[in-house]
Design a protein around this motif. Structure first.
Motif, short mmCIF file in Angstrom:
data_model
loop_
_atom_site.label_atom_id
_atom_site.label_comp_id
_atom_site.label_asym_id
_atom_site.label_seq_id
_atom_site.Cartn_x
_atom_site.Cartn_y
_atom_site.Cartn_z
N ASN A 1 4.62 -6.47 -5.20
CA ASN A 1 2.79 -6.58 -5.71
C ASN A 1 2.52 -5.75 -5.49
OD1 ASN A 1 1.09 -7.82 -7.18
ND2 ASN A 1 0.95 -9.90 -5.83
N TYR A 2 2.58 -4.59 -5.95
CA TYR A 2 1.67 -3.22 -5.55
C TYR A 2 0.90 -3.04 -5.81
CZ TYR A 2 1.45 1.33 -5.19
OH TYR A 2 1.61 3.13 -4.87
N TYR A 3 0.66 -4.36 -7.10
CA TYR A 3 -0.93 -4.00 -7.86
C TYR A 3 -2.40 -5.11 -8.02
CZ TYR A 3 0.78 -0.78 -10.57
OH TYR A 3 1.80 0.45 -10.51
N PHE B 1 3.01 -3.32 9.72
CA PHE B 1 2.97 -2.75 9.07
C PHE B 1 3.83 -2.61 8.17
CE2 PHE B 1 -0.90 -1.95 12.20
CZ PHE B 1 -1.45 -3.00 11.88
N GLN B 2 3.96 -2.20 6.70
CA GLN B 2 5.05 -2.58 5.49
C GLN B 2 4.48 -2.41 3.99
OE1 GLN B 2 8.28 -5.12 5.84
NE2 GLN B 2 7.69 -6.08 7.82
N GLY B 3 5.11 -1.44 3.63
CA GLY B 3 4.06 -1.04 2.04
C GLY B 3 4.43 -2.54 0.87
N ASN B 4 4.26 -2.49 0.57
CA ASN B 4 4.22 -3.84 -0.54
C ASN B 4 4.54 -3.88 -1.80
OD1 ASN B 4 4.25 -6.15 -2.08
ND2 ASN B 4 1.71 -7.22 -1.84
N GLY C 1 0.94 -2.61 2.73
CA GLY C 1 0.04 -2.35 1.98
C GLY C 1 0.38 -1.30 1.10
N ILE C 2 -0.33 -0.07 0.12
CA ILE C 2 0.44 0.89 -0.40
C ILE C 2 0.40 1.76 0.63
CG2 ILE C 2 -0.26 -0.46 -2.96
CD1 ILE C 2 -2.81 1.20 -2.38
#
Length: 278
Positions: A86-88, A80-83, A104-105
């Motif tokens: 392509n945050y939006y 599981f990681q932060g995007n 994810g965010i």
């Protein structure tokens, strides 16, 4: 899930904080973007994640060690990681997509951590910072987790430093002044994230669907009626827009900067409807 989605939304709306199911709420939010998702499988995935790490958690000797082990499991074993690229992307808000490899965010990753921790009797709460979201242990001071940034475990001083350097935001003087976000507030923030994405993309139907849920969970929000009315006008649904504009006028303070303008707009729509009918 056994009963219609709308029934679950209604249950959430009527739930007190102690009975509010954040996991179900997050899955329901995801269903707005992915209506064909498997609700039961999403819920079972949270159970599976907890079961897979339970033995390691049981062998820990402190709360800090438990949190460290759980976070490392979710970040390094599960991926599981932060995007950041392509945050939006709306899929960043969807638990089902994250379970399948989507990044994810901060808030969606935090909800996964909170819900898996709850199944392991680890009391984590969400902290709704300006422009960011983190997790904190309910009773252990100085134990914060930033799931978006590789699950970093931080002290409060480190959290303050991050916000000062990154966002030029000052936080309270100590961690005890921070208020945990309620599960309802977390759900509302997830909905607001989706709403902002749909508005930016010019998708009025999806925007309206999200606002429907925002108002179900928190009805007395004049601005939401106004935004929904604007989106209804964009698809020529004038009757629905008129209802929402009137709701805005009924709820907005007398000195609202938009109130007089909206009153005139209502009169204009009614006048045009009268001309059409005649």
């Amino acid at each position: 899930m056994g009963q219609p989605t709308e029934a679950y939304w209604q249950q959430l709306a009527e739930s007190t904080e102690s009975r509010f199911d954040l996991g179900i709420a997050a899955i329901l939010v995801a269903s707005l973007e992915n209506p064909s998702l498997d609700f039961q499988d999403c819920r079972l995935e949270l159970d599976r994640l907890a079961a897979d790490v339970r033995e390691q958690i049981d062998n820990c000797h402190s709360i800090c060690e438990q949190v460290q082990v759980l976070v490392e499991f979710l970040v390094y074993d599960c991926g599981f990681q932060g995007n950041t690229d392509n945050y939006y992307d709306p899929q960043n808000s969807c638990l089902d997509a994250i379970f399948e490899g989507q990044r994810g965010i901060p808030i969606s990753l935090s909800v996964i951590l909170i819900e898996v921790a709850r199944r392991l009797d680890i009391e984590l709460v969400g902290i709704s910072f300006p422009g960011h979201f983190m997790v904190k242990h309910k009773s252990e001071p100085n134990l914060f987790v930033d799931m978006f940034r590789e699950g970093r475990i931080l002290s409060f001083d480190q959290v303050k430093g991050f916000f000062h350097e990154t966002l030029s935001t000052k936080l309270p003087s100590n961690e005890f002044e921070l208020t945990a976000a309620s599960k309802r507030v977390i759900t509302l923030r997830m909905l607001q994230n989706l709403k902002a994405i749909y508005q930016a993309r010019g998708e009025p139907i999806k925007t309206i669907a999200v606002i429907d849920k925002l108002l179900l969970l928190e009805p007395d929000q004049p601005r939401e009626y106004l935004v929904r009315a604007i989106n209804y006008l964009g698809i020529n649904a004038h009757a629905f827009a008129l209802e929402d504009l009137q709701a805005y006028v009924d709820l907005a303070p007398e000195d609202s900067e938009y109130r007089d303008m909206i009153v005139r707009q209502i009169a204009d729509i009614k006048n045009k409807q009268s001309i059409v009918l005649n």
